[in-house]
Design a protein around this motif. Sequence first.
Motif, PDB file in Angstrom:
ATOM      1  N   GLU A   6       0.872  -1.169   0.000  1.00 43.76           N
ATOM      2  CA  GLU A   6       0.000   0.000   0.000  1.00 43.76           C
ATOM      3  C   GLU A   6       0.907   1.216   0.000  1.00 43.76           C
ATOM      4  OE1 GLU A   6      -4.026   1.455  -0.038  1.00 43.76           O
ATOM      5  OE2 GLU A   6      -3.181  -0.577  -0.224  1.00 43.76           O
ATOM      6  N   GLY A   7       0.882   1.988  -1.093  1.00 40.90           N
ATOM      7  CA  GLY A   7       1.797   3.112  -1.244  1.00 40.90           C
ATOM      8  C   GLY A   7       1.134   4.449  -1.018  1.00 40.90           C
ATOM      9  N   SER A   8       1.795   5.331  -0.289  1.00 40.79           N
ATOM     10  CA  SER A   8       1.262   6.672  -0.027  1.00 40.79           C
ATOM     11  C   SER A   8       1.406   7.552  -1.261  1.00 40.79           C
ATOM     12  CB  SER A   8       2.004   7.313   1.143  1.00 40.79           C
ATOM     13  OG  SER A   8       1.874   6.539   2.313  1.00 40.79           O
ATOM     14  N   TYR A   9       0.373   8.357  -1.528  1.00 34.54           N
ATOM     15  CA  TYR A   9       0.405   9.304  -2.642  1.00 34.54           C
ATOM     16  C   TYR A   9       1.119  10.584  -2.210  1.00 34.54           C
ATOM     17  CZ  TYR A   9      -1.230  13.077  -5.652  1.00 34.54           C
ATOM     18  OH  TYR A   9      -1.292  14.172  -6.460  1.00 34.54           O
ATOM     19  N   LEU A  10       2.034  11.078  -3.058  1.00 35.96           N
ATOM     20  CA  LEU A  10       2.772  12.305  -2.782  1.00 35.96           C
ATOM     21  C   LEU A  10       2.760  13.193  -4.010  1.00 35.96           C
ATOM     22  CD1 LEU A  10       5.964  10.755  -1.109  1.00 35.96           C
ATOM     23  CD2 LEU A  10       4.075  11.874   0.084  1.00 35.96           C
ATOM     24  N   LYS A  11       2.805  14.508  -3.775  1.00 38.11           N
ATOM     25  CA  LYS A  11       2.922  15.476  -4.862  1.00 38.11           C
ATOM     26  C   LYS A  11       4.071  16.413  -4.548  1.00 38.11           C
ATOM     27  CE  LYS A  11       0.478  19.067  -7.444  1.00 38.11           C
ATOM     28  NZ  LYS A  11      -0.777  19.864  -7.581  1.00 38.11           N
ATOM     29  N   GLU A  12       4.972  16.589  -5.524  1.00 35.56           N
ATOM     30  CA  GLU A  12       6.082  17.521  -5.389  1.00 35.56           C
ATOM     31  C   GLU A  12       6.078  18.442  -6.603  1.00 35.56           C
ATOM     32  OE1 GLU A  12       9.725  15.376  -4.892  1.00 35.56           O
ATOM     33  OE2 GLU A  12       9.174  14.602  -2.906  1.00 35.56           O
ATOM     34  N   GLN A  68      -6.765   8.628 -14.239  1.00 36.40           N
ATOM     35  CA  GLN A  68      -7.605   7.432 -14.169  1.00 36.40           C
ATOM     36  C   GLN A  68      -7.775   6.912 -12.741  1.00 36.40           C
ATOM     37  OE1 GLN A  68      -6.733   4.436 -17.342  1.00 36.40           O
ATOM     38  NE2 GLN A  68      -5.076   5.823 -17.909  1.00 36.40           N
ATOM     39  N   LEU A  69      -7.034   7.507 -11.797  1.00 36.41           N
ATOM     40  CA  LEU A  69      -7.081   7.021 -10.419  1.00 36.41           C
ATOM     41  C   LEU A  69      -8.107   7.790  -9.590  1.00 36.41           C
ATOM     42  CD1 LEU A  69      -3.240   6.702  -9.715  1.00 36.41           C
ATOM     43  CD2 LEU A  69      -4.867   4.820 -10.028  1.00 36.41           C
ATOM     44  N   PRO A  70      -8.778   7.113  -8.655  1.00 35.30           N
ATOM     45  CA  PRO A  70      -9.646   7.829  -7.723  1.00 35.30           C
ATOM     46  C   PRO A  70      -8.792   8.667  -6.768  1.00 35.30           C
ATOM     47  CG  PRO A  70      -9.409   5.542  -7.067  1.00 35.30           C
ATOM     48  CD  PRO A  70      -8.740   5.667  -8.400  1.00 35.30           C
ATOM     49  N   VAL A  71      -9.382   9.699  -6.207  1.00 40.30           N
ATOM     50  CA  VAL A  71      -8.650  10.554  -5.271  1.00 40.30           C
ATOM     51  C   VAL A  71      -8.560   9.843  -3.921  1.00 40.30           C
ATOM     52  CG1 VAL A  71      -8.598  12.776  -4.103  1.00 40.30           C
ATOM     53  CG2 VAL A  71      -9.416  12.628  -6.466  1.00 40.30           C
ATOM     54  N   LYS A  72      -7.329   9.448  -3.554  1.00 36.97           N
ATOM     55  CA  LYS A  72      -7.091   8.737  -2.303  1.00 36.97           C
ATOM     56  C   LYS A  72      -5.740   9.154  -1.746  1.00 36.97           C
ATOM     57  CE  LYS A  72      -7.776   4.264  -2.514  1.00 36.97           C
ATOM     58  NZ  LYS A  72      -7.737   2.876  -3.023  1.00 36.97           N
ATOM     59  N   SER A  73      -5.509   8.851  -0.491  1.00 35.67           N
ATOM     60  CA  SER A  73      -4.213   9.171   0.122  1.00 35.67           C
ATOM     61  C   SER A  73      -3.202   8.051  -0.068  1.00 35.67           C
ATOM     62  CB  SER A  73      -4.389   9.463   1.620  1.00 35.67           C
ATOM     63  OG  SER A  73      -4.923   8.320   2.276  1.00 35.67           O
ATOM     64  N   SER A  74      -3.685   6.861  -0.441  1.00 40.14           N
ATOM     65  CA  SER A  74      -2.788   5.734  -0.699  1.00 40.14           C
ATOM     66  C   SER A  74      -3.452   4.800  -1.697  1.00 40.14           C
ATOM     67  CB  SER A  74      -2.443   4.989   0.598  1.00 40.14           C
ATOM     68  OG  SER A  74      -3.603   4.395   1.156  1.00 40.14           O
ATOM     69  N   TYR A  75      -2.601   3.987  -2.352  1.00 39.64           N
ATOM     70  CA  TYR A  75      -3.097   3.107  -3.407  1.00 39.64           C
ATOM     71  C   TYR A  75      -2.458   1.729  -3.289  1.00 39.64           C
ATOM     72  CZ  TYR A  75      -4.673   7.450  -5.612  1.00 39.64           C
ATOM     73  OH  TYR A  75      -5.286   8.642  -5.867  1.00 39.64           O
ATOM     74  N   THR A  76      -3.255   0.702  -3.596  1.00 40.16           N
ATOM     75  CA  THR A  76      -2.701  -0.638  -3.697  1.00 40.16           C
ATOM     76  C   THR A  76      -1.764  -0.665  -4.899  1.00 40.16           C
ATOM     77  OG1 THR A  76      -4.691  -1.615  -2.744  1.00 40.16           O
ATOM     78  CG2 THR A  76      -3.228  -3.081  -3.996  1.00 40.16           C
ATOM     79  N   SER A  77      -0.508  -1.010  -4.654  1.00 41.40           N
ATOM     80  CA  SER A  77       0.526  -0.877  -5.673  1.00 41.40           C
ATOM     81  C   SER A  77       1.404  -2.124  -5.722  1.00 41.40           C
ATOM     82  CB  SER A  77       1.413   0.342  -5.388  1.00 41.40           C
ATOM     83  OG  SER A  77       0.641   1.502  -5.177  1.00 41.40           O
ATOM     84  N   SER A  78       2.082  -2.289  -6.852  1.00 40.54           N
ATOM     85  CA  SER A  78       3.051  -3.374  -6.976  1.00 40.54           C
ATOM     86  C   SER A  78       4.029  -3.036  -8.085  1.00 40.54           C
ATOM     87  CB  SER A  78       2.347  -4.704  -7.286  1.00 40.54           C
ATOM     88  OG  SER A  78       1.722  -4.656  -8.554  1.00 40.54           O
ATOM     89  N   PHE A  79       5.158  -3.713  -8.084  1.00 45.78           N
ATOM     90  CA  PHE A  79       6.096  -3.587  -9.200  1.00 45.78           C
ATOM     91  C   PHE A  79       6.951  -4.839  -9.283  1.00 45.78           C
ATOM     92  CE2 PHE A  79       8.648  -1.813  -5.676  1.00 45.78           C
ATOM     93  CZ  PHE A  79       9.870  -2.440  -5.852  1.00 45.78           C
ATOM     94  N   GLU A  80       7.454  -5.083 -10.467  1.00 49.75           N
ATOM     95  CA  GLU A  80       8.470  -6.106 -10.675  1.00 49.75           C
ATOM     96  C   GLU A  80       9.599  -5.487 -11.481  1.00 49.75           C
ATOM     97  OE1 GLU A  80       7.277  -9.429 -13.062  1.00 49.75           O
ATOM     98  OE2 GLU A  80       5.704  -8.289 -14.085  1.00 49.75           O
ATOM     99  N   ILE A  81      10.812  -5.823 -11.127  1.00 51.66           N
ATOM    100  CA  ILE A  81      11.979  -5.253 -11.791  1.00 51.66           C
ATOM    101  C   ILE A  81      12.160  -5.916 -13.151  1.00 51.66           C
ATOM    102  CG2 ILE A  81      14.484  -4.978 -11.644  1.00 51.66           C
ATOM    103  CD1 ILE A  81      14.158  -4.910  -8.586  1.00 51.66           C
ATOM    104  N   ILE A  82      12.411  -5.098 -14.178  1.00 53.39           N
ATOM    105  CA  ILE A  82      12.642  -5.608 -15.518  1.00 53.39           C
ATOM    106  C   ILE A  82      14.051  -5.219 -15.971  1.00 53.39           C
ATOM    107  CG2 ILE A  82      10.212  -5.618 -16.169  1.00 53.39           C
ATOM    108  CD1 ILE A  82      10.577  -2.942 -17.520  1.00 53.39           C
TER     109      ILE A  82
END
Length: 225
Positions: A6-12, A68-82
Amino acid sequence: MLYTFEGSYLKEGNRHFIKIPFNVWDICEQKGNIPVKATIEQITFECKLIPKGQGDYYIPIAKKNLEQLPVKSSYTSSFEIIHQLSRINHDSPYTEPIRKIDTIELVLQPAAGLCGQACLAMLSGLSIEKIITIMNAKKWQASLSKIIETLDYFKFAHADKMIYQKERFSQLPNLCLLNTKADKYSSKPSHLLLHFNGKYYDPASGVRTNYDKGRIISYLEIFST
């Protein structure tokens, strides 16, 4: 390996990110700008993780994905290294060159920073807008590596590498991409144009029959047949 969290949303400033909540150095045993295939909610894309120091990393979110994302403070996230990001020519629809380059029509760049896209428009016969979409490269984003990938996308044969030897600039190939010194008013150090059949097709100024060879930094030969 797939890493889910679960990743926190940030804006810079104008940029948007998901903060990875673990030490990437320790967990993934990777450092630097790491290429990944990421998923935020149901949106999947490729990117490079942004290092913030001491193993902290962000996933950058492009504007088209953020919308395309709903407005939330965090999002279910994942990644795999390529191994690396998919090249532009990865999904080319062409098995033969898009066209035979026996003529070139001048295309002027509509704004500074689009010289590379204009050169590719002249070579392919497509519009600058279409080239920008294919490359996913707006103003100032058409690096030489992206241009070469796009030549491959269009199945244009070309030399294996840029030529930097000044003694070879006096006899240019019939068709080549020129990487030149930009004028003193430009915010970038270089400018791209085409040489074809003894003429110079400059997206910034038009067609010339002569060009100052002292401004040439390098060239890439393109085979027209």
